[in-house]
Scaffold this active site. Structure first.
Site, PDB file in Angstrom:
ATOM      1  N   ARG A   1      -1.394  -7.807 -21.371  1.00 29.33           N
ATOM      2  CA  ARG A   1      -2.204  -7.449 -22.537  1.00 29.33           C
ATOM      3  C   ARG A   1      -1.596  -6.332 -23.369  1.00 29.33           C
ATOM      4  O   ARG A   1      -2.065  -6.042 -24.469  1.00 29.33           O
ATOM      5  CB  ARG A   1      -3.657  -7.156 -22.148  1.00 29.33           C
ATOM      6  CG  ARG A   1      -3.841  -6.053 -21.162  1.00 29.33           C
ATOM      7  CD  ARG A   1      -5.262  -6.040 -20.610  1.00 29.33           C
ATOM      8  NE  ARG A   1      -6.282  -5.828 -21.635  1.00 29.33           N
ATOM      9  CZ  ARG A   1      -6.449  -4.690 -22.288  1.00 29.33           C
ATOM     10  NH1 ARG A   1      -5.675  -3.670 -22.040  1.00 29.33           N
ATOM     11  NH2 ARG A   1      -7.400  -4.570 -23.206  1.00 29.33           N
TER      12      ARG A   1
ATOM     13  N   ASP B   1      -6.182   0.830 -26.737  1.00 24.30           N
ATOM     14  CA  ASP B   1      -6.153   2.278 -26.901  1.00 24.30           C
ATOM     15  C   ASP B   1      -7.220   2.991 -26.097  1.00 24.30           C
ATOM     16  O   ASP B   1      -7.083   4.172 -25.810  1.00 24.30           O
ATOM     17  CB  ASP B   1      -6.308   2.651 -28.376  1.00 24.30           C
ATOM     18  CG  ASP B   1      -4.977   2.564 -29.101  1.00 24.30           C
ATOM     19  OD1 ASP B   1      -4.983   2.600 -30.326  1.00 24.30           O
ATOM     20  OD2 ASP B   1      -3.953   2.449 -28.413  1.00 24.30           O
TER      21      ASP B   1
ATOM     22  N   GLU C   1       2.621  -8.534   8.366  1.00 19.56           N
ATOM     23  CA  GLU C   1       2.752  -7.069   8.474  1.00 19.56           C
ATOM     24  C   GLU C   1       3.677  -6.502   7.402  1.00 19.56           C
ATOM     25  O   GLU C   1       3.868  -5.295   7.327  1.00 19.56           O
ATOM     26  CB  GLU C   1       3.270  -6.681   9.862  1.00 19.56           C
ATOM     27  CG  GLU C   1       2.403  -7.159  11.020  1.00 19.56           C
ATOM     28  CD  GLU C   1       0.937  -6.810  10.826  1.00 19.56           C
ATOM     29  OE1 GLU C   1       0.637  -5.621  10.599  1.00 19.56           O
ATOM     30  OE2 GLU C   1       0.100  -7.737  10.893  1.00 19.56           O
TER      31      GLU C   1
ATOM     32  N   PRO D   1       0.820  -1.218   0.000  1.00 16.78           N
ATOM     33  CA  PRO D   1       0.000   0.000   0.000  1.00 16.78           C
ATOM     34  C   PRO D   1       0.857   1.274   0.000  1.00 16.78           C
ATOM     35  O   PRO D   1       0.360   2.345  -0.315  1.00 16.78           O
ATOM     36  CB  PRO D   1      -0.808  -0.101   1.300  1.00 16.78           C
ATOM     37  CG  PRO D   1      -0.760  -1.533   1.693  1.00 16.78           C
ATOM     38  CD  PRO D   1       0.532  -2.082   1.158  1.00 16.78           C
TER      39      PRO D   1
HETATM   40  N1  4GX Z   1      -1.607  -2.812  -3.207  1.00 14.52           N
HETATM   41  N2  4GX Z   1      -1.036  -5.629   0.502  1.00 14.52           N
HETATM   42  C1  4GX Z   1       1.324  -6.183   0.982  1.00 14.52           C
HETATM   43  C2  4GX Z   1       2.020  -6.855   3.209  1.00 14.52           C
HETATM   44  C3  4GX Z   1       2.441  -5.533   3.783  1.00 14.52           C
HETATM   45  C4  4GX Z   1       1.893  -5.049   4.977  1.00 14.52           C
HETATM   46  C5  4GX Z   1       2.300  -3.819   5.477  1.00 14.52           C
HETATM   47  C6  4GX Z   1       3.778  -3.617   3.618  1.00 14.52           C
HETATM   48  C7  4GX Z   1       3.262  -3.125   4.810  1.00 14.52           C
HETATM   49  C8  4GX Z   1      -1.511  -4.086  -1.409  1.00 14.52           C
HETATM   50  C9  4GX Z   1      -2.199  -3.028  -2.049  1.00 14.52           C
HETATM   51  C10 4GX Z   1      -1.815  -4.652  -0.090  1.00 14.52           C
HETATM   52  C11 4GX Z   1      -1.423  -6.184   1.778  1.00 14.52           C
HETATM   53  C12 4GX Z   1       0.191  -6.216  -0.030  1.00 14.52           C
HETATM   54  C13 4GX Z   1      -0.287  -6.191   2.777  1.00 14.52           C
HETATM   55  N3  4GX Z   1       3.374  -4.798   3.127  1.00 14.52           N
HETATM   56  N4  4GX Z   1      -0.522  -4.433  -2.233  1.00 14.52           N
HETATM   57  N5  4GX Z   1       0.925  -6.792   2.237  1.00 14.52           N
HETATM   58  N6  4GX Z   1      -3.260  -2.352  -1.582  1.00 14.52           N
HETATM   59  O1  4GX Z   1      -2.784  -4.242   0.492  1.00 14.52           O
HETATM   60  O2  4GX Z   1      -0.579  -3.665  -3.316  1.00 14.52           O
END
Ligand code: 4GX
Length: 266
Positions: free
Chosen positions: A154, A169, A116, A89
């Site tokens: 894609r 496009d 985490e 995130p």
């Molecule tokens: N867009 N997640 C990563 C593990 C995590 C937890 C805390 C870093 C800090 C997510 C998203 C996403 C869930 C992937 C927690 N990493 N990934 N994961 N939204 O929510 O890409």
């Protein structure tokens, strides 16, 4: 030929993903090689643990650095010039532009975290790019990796088969798609717009651009903010603006009649 490796503790999640739709087609066409690598295979010790308690205390677990480092190194050895992406995130928000950027790499390695997150030293020394698919919380990076992989594949020439470029496009030009209709021409008393049945190609194209623009204006005005509009597009928006202006004027005439106590005729 693009090479993709996904590093995860749940490689089974990708089995059906590789075997369906565009991913499968790309693999069969020989333009993609994709695999899921089990991080646990690179863990040591009797239990092959991939996570551990966080230094400093607190709840939840953190993915240990050693298995991740070993898994990433093994993938980098197999895939030359790979770009390594961590799904989080905290990453840059994924867009079609980033999909295009990623589609130009010969190799991509996606690192999926659970719990985490992963040890910070992996982020610093093994990751080239951090990407988020949106401001919401998933349980792991696996689904985010699939979203990105699909959007990227894609864009590889030949992945869509047939008349490819036309399809992709639609977003590339920064507008939402126009409305689509198919048979029957009347469905539950709802008719297909007459212009689409007319066979008049120029008018149909004009109508499509118009619905596309107006939809974007109404549903996603943010997409129009930094967009260079063509003369035709400006003409369409001006036309609609004055049309809407007329409606608003008519309504305020209504209101002033109502307030003045005159008979309501509208
Ligand atoms: N867009 N997640 C990563 C593990 C995590 C937890 C805390 C870093 C800090 C997510 C998203 C996403 C869930 C992937 C927690 N990493 N990934 N994961 N939204 O929510 O890409």
């Amino acid at each position: 030929m693009m090479d993709i490796a996904v590093l995860t503790i749940f490689p089974e999640m990708f089995a059906s993903f590789w075997e369906h739709g565009i991913v499968r087609r790309a693999v069969e066409a020989g333009i993609l090689s994709a695999s899921a690598v089990n991080i646990r295979d690179f863990a040591s010790g009797r239990h092959k643990n991939t996570d551990d308690m966080p230094y400093g205390g607190g709840s939840g677990m953190v993915m240990k650095p050693e298995p991740l480092a070993a898994a990433i190194r093994a993938s980098k050895d197999k895939i030359s010039e790979a770009h390594t992406v961590y799904l989080t995130p905290q990453g840059r928000p994924f867009t079609q532009k980033i999909a295009e950027e990623l589609s130009s790499y010969k190799g991509l390695i996606f690192v999926c975290g659970r719990y985490e997150g992963i040890d910070e030293r992996i982020c610093q020394n093994f990751i080239d790019d951090e990407i988020s698919i949106g401001d919401f919380v998933l349980t792991g990076g696996e689904l985010a990796a699939m979203v990105i992989i699909e959007a990227v594949i894609r864009l590889i020439p030949g992945a869509l088969g047939g008349d490819d470029s036309a399809e992709k496009d639609s977003f590339a030009d920064g507008l939402l798609e126009h409305a689509h209709y198919t048979r029957p021409s009347i469905f539950e008393d709802q008719e297909v717009p007459e212009v689409l049945l007319s066979g008049h190609h120029a008018r149909i194209e004009q109508w499509r651009l118009e619905t596309s623009l107006i939809r974007t204006f109404l549903k996603r005005p943010d997409l129009l903010k930094n967009r260079k509009m063509s003369k035709q597009e400006i003409r369409i928006l001006n036309h609609w603006q004055s049309e809407i202006g007329n409606i608003i004027d008519a309504q305020s005439v209504c209101k002033s009649f109502a307030l003045s106590g005159d008979e309501q005729t509208f």
